[in-house]
Design an enzyme around this catalytic site. Structure first.
Site, PDB file in Angstrom:
ATOM      1  N   ASP A 204       0.088  -1.522   2.747  1.00  0.00           N
ATOM      2  CA  ASP A 204      -1.304  -1.565   3.205  1.00  0.00           C
ATOM      3  C   ASP A 204      -2.174  -0.538   2.487  1.00  0.00           C
ATOM      4  O   ASP A 204      -3.390  -0.587   2.577  1.00  0.00           O
ATOM      5  CB  ASP A 204      -1.361  -1.332   4.723  1.00  0.00           C
ATOM      6  CG  ASP A 204      -2.715  -1.680   5.325  1.00  0.00           C
ATOM      7  OD1 ASP A 204      -3.309  -2.688   4.910  1.00  0.00           O
ATOM      8  OD2 ASP A 204      -3.188  -0.940   6.205  1.00  0.00           O
ATOM      9  N   SER A 228      -8.495  -3.928   7.505  1.00  0.00           N
ATOM     10  CA  SER A 228      -7.551  -5.034   7.341  1.00  0.00           C
ATOM     11  C   SER A 228      -7.669  -5.988   8.526  1.00  0.00           C
ATOM     12  O   SER A 228      -7.746  -5.562   9.677  1.00  0.00           O
ATOM     13  CB  SER A 228      -6.115  -4.498   7.248  1.00  0.00           C
ATOM     14  OG  SER A 228      -5.993  -3.573   6.190  1.00  0.00           O
ATOM     15  N   GLN A 278      -3.395 -10.292   1.797  1.00  0.00           N
ATOM     16  CA  GLN A 278      -4.146  -9.691   2.896  1.00  0.00           C
ATOM     17  C   GLN A 278      -5.608 -10.118   2.831  1.00  0.00           C
ATOM     18  O   GLN A 278      -6.177 -10.222   1.746  1.00  0.00           O
ATOM     19  CB  GLN A 278      -4.074  -8.164   2.831  1.00  0.00           C
ATOM     20  CG  GLN A 278      -4.782  -7.454   3.984  1.00  0.00           C
ATOM     21  CD  GLN A 278      -4.723  -5.942   3.870  1.00  0.00           C
ATOM     22  OE1 GLN A 278      -5.637  -5.313   3.362  1.00  0.00           O
ATOM     23  NE2 GLN A 278      -3.622  -5.355   4.333  1.00  0.00           N
TER      24      GLN A 278
END
Length: 287
Positions: A204, A228, A278
């Site tokens: 991430d 996110s 993502q």
């Protein structure tokens, strides 16, 4: 044992409370919300502790609410399937009585396959050429903003060595393709599941930067409000998270305040070990 290793192990070493129920804590930082990779990693650990003899091969998750770093996170595991070759777990992260995150993790029993191919690793400088000492020899480093200097100097669980340094000075990366070398800051135990959870934690970091790179901007830009929204990851081949891995990222689309990013993660020898996708919120702050 280094401070970084203690921090990462303590982050991922969640506490069992009851069958299928675990509790995780956040490290003491100045962050106002829980780092998304932390929730992914801790939820993966919770799922792994309910499966024997199989390793994760994929995960799909949604960030529902911002996490409060001052409050423990409760992870509730649902055992959805234990088949002949695959197992499936759903984990919900809970704070203040609300679900803040949800993940599905699929596990696969090892088997031989008829097909074996992969994309080629991009040709970029090795991490040894991107140390703070090497970068400091470049003229631009003398002008490098303080937050980028701290990027190299800070003691964090994950070491990051960006390849395209010019983007921190406003240079646009027209195709949005950027590369970052990553690894845990210290050696981890020989547990393949732990290395997967550690890489999920690291996955991430910096991923939404691929969106910003097209515009000569970064996630350090105070005008931006990045977050996110969802995250997916597939594990392909064995690796160690405490050895350098190349995170090759791009962003094929951004629109309506959202942007899609993708990543391929390679070992230095060119072996493709994982893929990531993502979508994130990339809105500008209202003035």
């Amino acid at each position: 044992m280094s401070k970084s290793l203690i921090d990462l192990i303590s982050i991922l070493d969640i506490e069992p409370l009851e069958v299928n129920l675990f509790r995780g804590n956040s490290p003491k930082t100045s962050w106002q919300r829980v780092f998304g990779g932390q929730v992914i990693g801790q939820a993966m650990v919770a799922a792994c502790r309910t499966v024997e003899g199989r390793l994760p091969h994929s995960l799909h998750c949604y960030f529902i609410l911002p996490g409060d770093p001052q409050v423990p996170i409760i992870y509730q595991v649902e055992r959805l399937r234990d088949g002949k070759s695959y197992s499936t777990r759903r984990v919900t992260a809970i704070q203040h009585g609300n679900a803040i995150f949800s993940i599905m993790v699929s596990f696969h029993a090892e088997e031989e396959g008829a097909f074996d191919h992969q994309d080629k690793m991009p040709d970029v400088p090795p991490p040894e050429k991107l140390t703070a000492e090497e970068v400091s020899k470049q003229p631009i480093f003398r002008e490098m903003p303080e937050f980028i200097r701290r990027y190299y100097e800070s003691d964090r669980p994950i070491e990051l060595r960006p390849v395209e340094l010019s983007r921190y000075f406003g240079q646009k990366i027209e195709d949005g393709r950027i590369h970052v070398w990553i690894k845990t800051a210290a050696t981890l135990p020989d547990d393949p599941a732990l290395h997967m959870c550690a890489l999920a934690y690291a996955s991430d970091f910096s991923l939404l930067d691929a969106i910003m790179a097209r515009y000569g901007r970064t996630l350090f830009d105070k005008r931006m409000m990045p977050a996110s929204l969802d995250h997916a990851m597939w594990f392909h081949r064995p690796f160690r998270a405490d050895e350098w891995l190349l995170y090759a990222q791009d962003s094929p689309s951004a629109q309506s305040g959202r942007g899609l990013t993708r990543g391929l993660i390679f070992k230095p020898d060119g072996t493709l070990v994982a893929s990531v996708a993502q979508e994130g919120s990339v809105r500008e702050r209202k003035t």
